[in-house]
Design a protein around this motif. Structure first.
Motif, short mmCIF file in Angstrom:
data_model
loop_
_atom_site.label_atom_id
_atom_site.label_comp_id
_atom_site.label_asym_id
_atom_site.label_seq_id
_atom_site.Cartn_x
_atom_site.Cartn_y
_atom_site.Cartn_z
N ALA A 167 0.90 -1.49 -0.14
CA ALA A 167 0.09 0.02 -0.11
C ALA A 167 0.90 1.21 -0.07
N LYS A 168 1.90 1.45 0.76
CA LYS A 168 2.77 2.50 1.03
C LYS A 168 3.44 2.75 -0.65
N ARG A 170 2.68 1.74 -3.33
CA ARG A 170 1.40 2.14 -4.31
C ARG A 170 1.30 3.73 -4.30
N ASN A 171 1.19 4.27 -3.12
CA ASN A 171 0.85 5.55 -3.00
C ASN A 171 1.85 6.36 -3.50
N GLN A 172 3.17 5.89 -3.14
CA GLN A 172 4.23 6.52 -3.69
C GLN A 172 4.11 6.77 -5.31
N ARG A 174 2.02 6.17 -7.38
CA ARG A 174 0.85 6.79 -8.05
C ARG A 174 1.26 8.15 -8.34
N ILE A 175 1.85 8.78 -7.21
CA ILE A 175 2.47 10.41 -7.42
C ILE A 175 3.28 10.13 -8.56
N VAL A 196 -9.44 4.33 -5.56
CA VAL A 196 -8.44 5.43 -5.11
C VAL A 196 -7.55 5.77 -6.31
N GLU A 197 -7.18 4.95 -7.03
CA GLU A 197 -6.12 5.30 -8.01
C GLU A 197 -6.79 5.88 -8.96
N THR A 200 -7.57 9.41 -7.87
CA THR A 200 -6.29 10.32 -7.70
C THR A 200 -5.55 10.71 -8.76
#
Ligand code: ADP
Ligand code: ADP
Length: 226
Positions: A167-168, A170-172, A174-175, A196-197, A200
């Motif tokens: 998850a962590k 994935r967030n990074q 994505r950005i 969420v993807e 965002t």
């Protein structure tokens, strides 16, 4: 003119499965479009038709000015990023990134320049001599993106590129992916089942369900509807 134009595109598999029912939409130059929907709704089939990995059953597909229905993937000015990275395990990062350019009659110096540019952009400079097995998941995903970038594509196609990451990360990523797409100004079609993807990353979201396009709109329009 739109970068990608789909006119009544559909996909029927030989076994009769109607994976994509006739659908039309335009993707403007530079836009980040996310195809979202539950498993089996037809997202991959749509993406694979755009990529040329799957025949189009009916309709017309244009990338830029060209009708590409009958063109091979290599002739479509596209680059793909998959969830399983599709890296060559026996090759270094440098070789993996440059591989797609080798048989294109591009001078070695030019390949090296492109690889260096991509690796700087993706923070891979310190890893160029490693093999994929010596990299973290996020680094591997960056190598896959490097391989895509050096092709100078008109169009980036992403098929659930982050679903193997925690998850962590994935967030990074994505950005990072979004920032990279903005910076290169390239058009992107991104497939995910993760809302969420979609929310965002997308300029525009296309919601699919059972082979149909149910909705097209901005993240705000799609997710704030009563
Ligand atoms: P998603 O990417 O949204 O999970 P797919 O495009 O993979 O959806 O699949 C859409 C539908 O088409 C599903 O019902 C799936 O079972 C079917 N399908 C996908 N690939 C094939 C194939 N090669 N042959 C037959 N049916 C397929
Ligand atoms: P050529 O123009 O000489 O045919 P290609 O464009 O086919 O060269 O590139 C060589 C290989 O690189 C092809 O097999 C192509 O599929 C592959 N390739 C490597 N990375 C990617 C990518 N990210 N997206 C699409 N194809 C890629």
């Amino acid at each position: 003119m739109a970068q990608v134009t789909l006119s009544q595109i559909s996909k029927v598999y030989p076994n009769g499965a109607k994976a994509v029912k006739p659908a039309s939409f335009d993707i403007p130059d530079g836009e980040f479009v996310v195809l979202v929907g539950p498993s089996g709704c037809g997202k991959s089939s749509m993406l694979r038709m755009i990529a040329g990995l799957e025949d189009i059953s009916t309709g017309d597909l244009h990338i830029g000015e060209r009708r590409v229905n009958d063109l091979d993937p290599a002739d479509r000015d596209i680059a793909m990023v998959f969830q399983n990275y599709a890296l060559y395990p026996h090759m270094t990062v440098r070789k993996n990134i440059g591989y797609g350019l080798q048989n294109r009659k591009i001078a070695k110096a030019e390949i090296n320049r492109k690889v260096a540019e991509a690796s700087a952009l993706l923070n891979l400079d310190d890893y160029l001599d490693r093999k994929p097995s010596q990299l973290s998941g996020g680094q591997r995903q960056r190598v896959a993106m490097g391989r895509a970038i050096v092709r100078d594509p008109e169009l980036f196609l992403f098929d659930e590129p982050l679903s193997n990451l925690d998850a962590k990360l994935r967030n990074q990523m994505r950005i990072e992916i979004k920032a990279l797409q903005r910076r290169l100004g390239v058009t992107a079609v991104y497939v995910t089942h993760d809302q969420v993807e979609a929310m965002t990353m997308a300029d525009r979201i296309i919601v699919m369900n059972a082979g149909n396009i149910e909705q097209i709109g901005t993240p705000f329009e799609v997710y704030n509807r009563p």
